[in-house]
Design a protein around this motif. Sequence first.
Motif, PDB file in Angstrom:
ATOM      1  N   SER A 187      58.329  37.008  26.910  1.00 45.84           N
ATOM      2  CA  SER A 187      58.632  37.212  28.330  1.00 45.84           C
ATOM      3  C   SER A 187      60.137  37.242  28.541  1.00 45.84           C
ATOM      4  O   SER A 187      60.890  36.544  27.863  1.00 45.84           O
ATOM      5  CB  SER A 187      58.006  36.099  29.177  1.00 45.84           C
ATOM      6  N   ASP A 188      60.565  38.056  29.479  1.00 52.78           N
ATOM      7  CA  ASP A 188      61.992  38.124  29.797  1.00 52.78           C
ATOM      8  C   ASP A 188      62.179  38.682  31.194  1.00 52.78           C
ATOM      9  O   ASP A 188      61.358  39.493  31.669  1.00 52.78           O
ATOM     10  CB  ASP A 188      62.742  38.997  28.792  1.00 52.78           C
ATOM     11  N   LEU A 189      63.254  38.262  31.842  1.00 53.08           N
ATOM     12  CA  LEU A 189      63.591  38.762  33.175  1.00 53.08           C
ATOM     13  C   LEU A 189      63.987  40.235  33.130  1.00 53.08           C
ATOM     14  O   LEU A 189      63.829  40.955  34.112  1.00 53.08           O
ATOM     15  CB  LEU A 189      64.745  37.921  33.747  1.00 53.08           C
ATOM     16  N   ALA A 190      64.509  40.681  31.979  1.00 53.59           N
ATOM     17  CA  ALA A 190      65.022  42.048  31.834  1.00 53.59           C
ATOM     18  C   ALA A 190      64.109  42.861  30.914  1.00 53.59           C
ATOM     19  O   ALA A 190      64.300  42.857  29.692  1.00 53.59           O
ATOM     20  CB  ALA A 190      66.442  42.029  31.295  1.00 53.59           C
ATOM     21  N   VAL A 249      53.010  42.139  19.490  1.00 51.85           N
ATOM     22  CA  VAL A 249      53.545  41.168  20.443  1.00 51.85           C
ATOM     23  C   VAL A 249      53.240  41.690  21.832  1.00 51.85           C
ATOM     24  O   VAL A 249      53.398  42.883  22.099  1.00 51.85           O
ATOM     25  CB  VAL A 249      55.069  40.987  20.268  1.00 51.85           C
ATOM     26  N   GLU A 250      52.806  40.816  22.735  1.00 50.02           N
ATOM     27  CA  GLU A 250      52.599  41.197  24.129  1.00 50.02           C
ATOM     28  C   GLU A 250      53.905  40.968  24.883  1.00 50.02           C
ATOM     29  O   GLU A 250      54.476  39.880  24.816  1.00 50.02           O
ATOM     30  CB  GLU A 250      51.482  40.371  24.760  1.00 50.02           C
ATOM     31  N   TRP A 251      54.364  41.985  25.607  1.00 49.86           N
ATOM     32  CA  TRP A 251      55.647  41.906  26.316  1.00 49.86           C
ATOM     33  C   TRP A 251      55.385  41.808  27.808  1.00 49.86           C
ATOM     34  O   TRP A 251      54.698  42.637  28.385  1.00 49.86           O
ATOM     35  CB  TRP A 251      56.499  43.132  25.999  1.00 49.86           C
ATOM     36  N   ARG A 252      55.946  40.768  28.460  1.00 41.93           N
ATOM     37  CA  ARG A 252      55.714  40.539  29.884  1.00 41.93           C
ATOM     38  C   ARG A 252      57.026  40.243  30.597  1.00 41.93           C
ATOM     39  O   ARG A 252      57.775  39.350  30.183  1.00 41.93           O
ATOM     40  CB  ARG A 252      54.774  39.329  30.077  1.00 41.93           C
TER      41      ARG A 252
END
Length: 290
Positions: free
Chosen positions: A90-93, A111-114
Motif C-alpha cells: 500500500s502507498d499514498l502515491a 503482489v497486490e497493490w493498493r
Amino acid sequence: MSELPDPAEADRALKAKHRAMWAQGDYPAVAAEIIPELGPILVEACGLRGGSGQGASGAGGQAARVLDVAAGSGNAAIPAALAGASVVASDLAPELFEAGRRLAAERGVEVEWRQADAEALPFEDDAFDTVLSCVGVMFAPHHQAAADELVRVCRPGGTIGLLSWTPEGFLGQMLATMKPYMPPPPPGAQPPPLWGDEAHVRALLGDRVTDVEARKQTVLVDRFKSPEEFRDYFKARYGPTIAAYRAVADDPARTAALDRDLAELAQRHDQGAGSTVMEWEYLLFTARTV
C-alpha cells in the motif's frame, strides 16, 4: 468574522502534497540502486524467510498475510512475496506501483497493490500476520495516527517491523539540512526521522506490543564518485530533495546555498578515498502485537 480552517480539508491538501512529492522524480530508482538490501533485511527480521515454509506461514499454516505500508515500488513487499507470503503493498502515491509491478513480474511473484493513506488504512482490524514498513511510514506526518493503524490491522500475536532512518544518521541529517529551504510544516506534522528513535517508536506503540527488538545498523552507499554527484543524483530523483529545490527555484542564491550544503553534508560523511563512500544509519525495530 472569518471562518476557521477545516482540519479535514487541510489534511486532504497535505496528503495531496505528499503524494505529489513522492510521485515526482524516480524513487523506484533510488530504492533499487541505493538501498536494495534494506527491504530483505527488514523481511528477514520479521521472520519471513524464503524456502523455510514455516517462516512465511500465518495462522492455520496458510501463507503469512503481509502488509507493506508506504511500500513505494515494493522494496520490502517483493522480498516478502519471495519468502512465500501473501503480500499487499500500500502507498499514498500509486504512481510508484508501475515500477513495482514490473519488478514483481521480473522476480516471478504476485503482489497486490493498493492506494492507501498510512494514517487511515482501508483494511479490516487484525487483517495481517505481519505489518512492515521500510523507510516509508516514517514520512506520514502524524506519527501517532500511523502507529495506531499499524497496530489495528495486525492480528494479536502478529509482527510489526519497521526500518527507519535515524535523526543523527546521514538521511536524518540530510532532511534537517533541507528543512530551512522548505516551507514550514503544517501544525501537528512531525519530523520523519523521529521514527528512527527507539524511545519515540516505543512511546507510539505503547503497551500494545511486546518482545521489542531494536538495533541501529548502517547501509553502505558507495556508488558516487563525489559529493557533488551524490547531490545531483538526489536532486533529480528523490522527492523531498526535488521539493526543496522547487521551493527556492526563484532564488538563485538560496539554490546555490542548498547545492553547497548538500555537497558539504556528503563530504563530512565521506569515508572513501578517490570516491564517495558513506554509511547511512537506520533503526531496525520489530515487535509482537498483544
